[in-house]
Design an enzyme around this catalytic site. Structure first.
Site, PDB file in Angstrom:
ATOM      1  CE  LYS A   1      16.808  15.425  86.088  1.00  0.00           C
ATOM      2  NZ  LYS A   1      16.359  14.053  85.742  1.00  0.00           N
TER       3      LYS A   1
ATOM      4  CB  SER B   1      12.617  14.757  85.211  1.00  0.00           C
ATOM      5  OG  SER B   1      13.661  13.856  85.503  1.00  0.00           O
TER       6      SER B   1
ATOM      7  CB  SER C   1      13.916  11.311  83.770  1.00  0.00           C
ATOM      8  OG  SER C   1      12.672  11.361  84.412  1.00  0.00           O
TER       9      SER C   1
END
Length: 478
Positions: free
Chosen positions: A81, A156, A180
């Protein structure tokens, strides 16, 4: 063999892992296949912030040559990520402020997946600093939902979810400070796991404000998620090495066995109220209610005890959580001169956070600690709590207010009112798809466990997955 290599994305992550272990596929071949998928599909999906093919192939060759096959994620392709720096790789944190930033050091999660023998193919997209629950950064492209490219992938960890749902990765690590992992997993028809606070050593939450943010897996099946979680917890083998004296209760794992067996009968409490009910007009979309009702019917058919939990209003939650969220943003390393390069939501969160006093922060932390204790006590009579994963169907790209930060925050609450309180309480949770809308969008539910209750969650999620009989459904982008 040629046909096998052409279809590696059709296998589950566990099946691919077995192919690698048997020597039927090499780490280099696996990396090449998924890099080809990324090259072909990502231009329309927007799952990746950066792709690193040369570094990935060099890493795959090193894994073949130097890493023991016993490493839990040996040769498995994944991606970092873009909130997790990898030394020598561009790491933008989803922000225009860090557009030219190249990390000098890798963070703990990147080091963990490397120690586990995985091969990173690049960086998955995230919104600015991972703050919103959707992934549409001005610094890059929006991460689109492979089931419908007009819709967002959530956030996210939206890039990670879009990549896994479209078969560009077999699974991917994400991070979850308020939903997220679970929000994008639910948006894209995937399994997302938020572990207990303290469970994953490289992303425990213990060293984060309020103990909110933890690291966990996004995958297409329950077993795949367990495989990745096991690798994140103990990349060098069990027992896991914990850097803090504090850790989650219960067994550390491995959890793959529980996810494969899917055994046990459990008491399940259904929660319909949310701690945000006094803040926003929370309305459950009929598609979300249908998914919840289907899960209830499946659990009842399997012989589990299912009963609705009485509502438990928490009118102090929105103010306390907003204080912590803003205070967390206040620590982002940007100066006042960067204000015009920050997105309106980020600028608002940073400014409000820096206006908070130490007394306000202490009061909010104290209130949320009490909320954690009350929540654990409220759930103590059941093994698992069932909620909708999302209150609404996945939102269209561009749906969120781009200028009014207060309205933007309220929109996020209305979309995802069932996730953040799980982080505050430090509890484990799993989201998984159980139903489809009339238009073919997958809709899911959330299972919340007791402190350290990951094994129970994997067992029950595996039963739901098996009984729902959804098969290997593929989105239009595949």
């Amino acid at each position: 063999m040629a046909d096998l290599h052409d279809a590696l994305h059709e296998f589950t992550a566990l099946e691919l892992h077995q192919l690698l272990q048997r020597g039927e596929v090499s780490p280099v071949e696996a990396a090449e296949h998924f890099l080809g998928r990324i090259e072909r599909l990502d231009p329309e999906v927007g799952a990746f912030a950066h792709v690193t093919p040369e570094a990935a192939l060099e890493r795959a060759r090193a894994v073949e040559r130097d890493v023991p096959h016993a490493a839990p994620l040996w040769g498995m392709p994944l991606a970092d990520k873009d909130l997790h720096p990898r030394a020598g790789v561009a790491t933008g944190f989803g922000s225009r402020v860090f557009a030219d930033h190249v990390a000098e050091e890798s963070d703990d999660t990147v080091e963990a997946v490397d120690a586990a023998g995985a091969v990173s193919l690049g960086k998955t997209a995230t919104p600015e600093f991972g703050l919103p629950s959707y992934t549409e950064p001005l610094a890059g492209r929006p991460a689109r939902n492979p089931w419908d490219l007009a819709l967002g992938a959530g956030g996210s960890s939206g890039g990670a979810a879009a990549a896994v749902a479209s078969g560009m990765l077999p699974f991917a690590p994400g991070s979850d400070g308020g939903g997220s992992i679970r929000i994008p997993a639910a948006s894209c028809g995937l399994v997302g796991v938020k572990p207990s606070r303290g469970r994953v050593p490289s992303g425990s939450g213990i060293d984060r404000l309020g103990g909110l943010g933890v690291v966990g897996p996004i995958a297409r099946t329950v077993a795949d998620a367990a495989l990745l979680l096991d690798g994140l917890i103990a990349p060098r083998g069990y027992p896991a090495r914990h850097p803090f004296a504090l850790r989650a209760p219960g067994e550390d794992g491995p959890y793959l066995g529980a996810a494969i067996r899917g055994e046990g009968r459990f008491q399940v409490g259904v929660m319909l109220d949310t701690p945000w009910d006094d803040f926003a007009d929370i309305r459950l979309d009929p598609a979300a209610r249908d998914a919840l009702d289907r899960a209830i019917a499946l659990l009842d058919r399997m012989g589990h005890g299912v009963a609705e939990l009485p509502a438990s209003p928490e009118p102090g939650y929105p103010a306390a959580f907003r204080t912590i969220w803003q205070a967390g943003a206040a620590g982002i390393a940007v100066d006042e001169g960067a204000g015009d390069r920050l997105e309106p939501l980020t600028r608002w969160l940073v400014a409000r956070g820096r206006e908070r006093t130490a007394g306000e922060l202490a009061e909010a932390l104290g209130w949320l600690t009490g909320f954690e204790r009350r929540t654990i006590q409220r759930f103590s009579a059941v093994d698992v709590v069932l909620t909708p994963a999302l209150a609404l169907t996945p939102r269209p790209v561009g749906w969120y207010d781009a200028e009014d930060a207060e309205e933007n925050f309220a929109q996020q609450v209305r979309f995802t009112p069932y996730t953040s309180f799980v982080n505050v309480a430090g509890l484990p949770a799993v989201t998984l798809p159980v139903h489809d809308t009339e238009g073919g969008l997958p809709m899911g539910v959330q299972l919340i466990g007791r402190p350290g209750g990951e094994a129970t969650l994997f067992s029950l999620a595996a039963q739901l997955e098996r009984t729902a009989r959804r098969g290997r459904r593929r989105p239009p982008v595949w």
